[in-house]
Write a protein that holds these residues in place. Structure first.
Motif, PDB file in Angstrom:
ATOM      1  N   VAL A 175       0.837  -1.212   0.000  1.00 13.64           N
ATOM      2  CA  VAL A 175       0.000   0.000   0.000  1.00 13.64           C
ATOM      3  C   VAL A 175       0.868   1.256   0.000  1.00 13.64           C
ATOM      4  N   ILE A 176       1.936   1.242   0.794  1.00 20.11           N
ATOM      5  CA  ILE A 176       2.830   2.405   0.836  1.00 20.11           C
ATOM      6  C   ILE A 176       3.488   2.631  -0.520  1.00 20.11           C
ATOM      7  N   GLY A 177       3.869   1.543  -1.193  1.00 22.42           N
ATOM      8  CA  GLY A 177       4.475   1.654  -2.513  1.00 22.42           C
ATOM      9  C   GLY A 177       3.526   2.275  -3.526  1.00 22.42           C
ATOM     10  N   VAL A 178       2.278   1.782  -3.547  1.00 23.08           N
ATOM     11  CA  VAL A 178       1.278   2.328  -4.482  1.00 23.08           C
ATOM     12  C   VAL A 178       0.944   3.768  -4.126  1.00 23.08           C
ATOM     13  N   LEU A 179       0.847   4.058  -2.831  1.00 22.24           N
ATOM     14  CA  LEU A 179       0.550   5.420  -2.384  1.00 22.24           C
ATOM     15  C   LEU A 179       1.651   6.391  -2.822  1.00 22.24           C
ATOM     16  N   THR A 180       2.906   5.952  -2.753  1.00 23.60           N
ATOM     17  CA  THR A 180       4.021   6.790  -3.199  1.00 23.60           C
ATOM     18  C   THR A 180       3.905   7.114  -4.683  1.00 23.60           C
ATOM     19  N   LEU A 181       3.591   6.096  -5.486  1.00 25.68           N
ATOM     20  CA  LEU A 181       3.417   6.314  -6.924  1.00 25.68           C
ATOM     21  C   LEU A 181       2.268   7.279  -7.206  1.00 25.68           C
ATOM     22  N   VAL A 182       1.179   7.119  -6.458  1.00 23.11           N
ATOM     23  CA  VAL A 182       0.008   7.987  -6.635  1.00 23.11           C
ATOM     24  C   VAL A 182       0.359   9.445  -6.321  1.00 23.11           C
ATOM     25  N   LEU A 183       1.085   9.661  -5.230  1.00 22.93           N
ATOM     26  CA  LEU A 183       1.441  11.027  -4.842  1.00 22.93           C
ATOM     27  C   LEU A 183       2.423  11.652  -5.831  1.00 22.93           C
ATOM     28  N   VAL A 184       3.350  10.836  -6.370  1.00 24.70           N
ATOM     29  CA  VAL A 184       4.277  11.335  -7.396  1.00 24.70           C
ATOM     30  C   VAL A 184       3.509  11.724  -8.652  1.00 24.70           C
ATOM     31  N   PHE A 185       2.554  10.860  -9.055  1.00 28.97           N
ATOM     32  CA  PHE A 185       1.732  11.165 -10.228  1.00 28.97           C
ATOM     33  C   PHE A 185       0.935  12.444 -10.015  1.00 28.97           C
ATOM     34  N   TYR A 186       0.375  12.602  -8.823  1.00 25.60           N
ATOM     35  CA  TYR A 186      -0.421  13.803  -8.532  1.00 25.60           C
ATOM     36  C   TYR A 186       0.454  15.056  -8.551  1.00 25.60           C
ATOM     37  N   ALA A 187       1.676  14.939  -8.027  1.00 31.17           N
ATOM     38  CA  ALA A 187       2.584  16.086  -8.027  1.00 31.17           C
ATOM     39  C   ALA A 187       2.940  16.500  -9.452  1.00 31.17           C
TER      40      ALA A 187
END
Length: 201
Positions: A89-101
């Motif tokens: 979950v932390i890995g996917v969340l990191t990718l999501v936040l990078v994409f959003y940024a």
């Protein structure tokens, strides 16, 4: 009406998290859907801001509320999730936040006016369609499987019936051939008798 439905959708995991808090375990639940819902809310809330698109205050508020709820759900999930699920979950969340940024950076500095509104609105629409149509991924294969299963049963019934008729026809043909052979043998017997008498003479 659409905002009320979206808010109801964001609140729907409350029952699940009551169970998680009560048992102090995430059991077989996955945290990925909450991460993806968070991304959808973040993108929708950005689109609703005045400098991106005007007169979309309700879109901004409902998505900001949804993002806050998803953040709370994810925090609870990460507290009680096993190590392997937590890392995923932390890995996917990191990718999501990078994409959003990246999305925010591009829309803020590379696009302006109508271009920014069109870019953010298109991505918001795509994310909303994916989120709301997500359950169809489960429903459609199930419907297709049921249809193919029914077709298999129909074909089996037809084949089984034809197979029985074929066996019956084969048995009838065999009986007819046996009768013909018997008649031939009976006809050949007298001629064989006459031939023996001629040989004696």
């Amino acid at each position: 009406m659409g905002n009320a439905f979206a808010l109801f959708l964001y609140l729907s995991p409350v029952v699940t998290f009551k169970r998680i808090l009560k048992k102090k375990s995430t059991e077989q639940f996955s945290g990925i859907p909450f991460v993806l819902t968070l991304l959808n809310c973040l993108i929708g809330s950005w689109y609703g801001l005045p400098f991106v698109s005007q007169n979309n205050f309700l879109i901004a508020t409902v998505n900001i509320t949804g993002a806050a709820l998803q953040a709370i759900f994810l925090t609870i999930f990460l507290i009680y999730a096993p190590r392997r699920e937590k890392n995923k979950v932390i890995g996917v969340l990191t990718l999501v936040l990078v994409f959003y940024a990246i999305y925010v950076f591009v829309s803020l500095f590379a696009l302006h006016g109508n271009g920014r509104r069109l870019f953010c609105g298109t991505l918001t629409t795509i994310c909303a369609i994916i989120m709301f149509a997500g359950p169809m991924v489960i429903i459609i294969p199930s419907a297709c499987g049921s249809g193919f299963g029914t077709l298999q049963l129909i074909l089996y019934a037809m084949y089984h019936k034809n197979k029985g008729q074929t066996k019956k026809s084969t048995a009838d043909d065999q009986a007819t051939d046996e009768k013909i052979d018997s008649v031939k043998i009976q006809k050949e017997k007298p001629s064989n008798g006459h031939q023996s008498q001629d040989e004696q003479v």
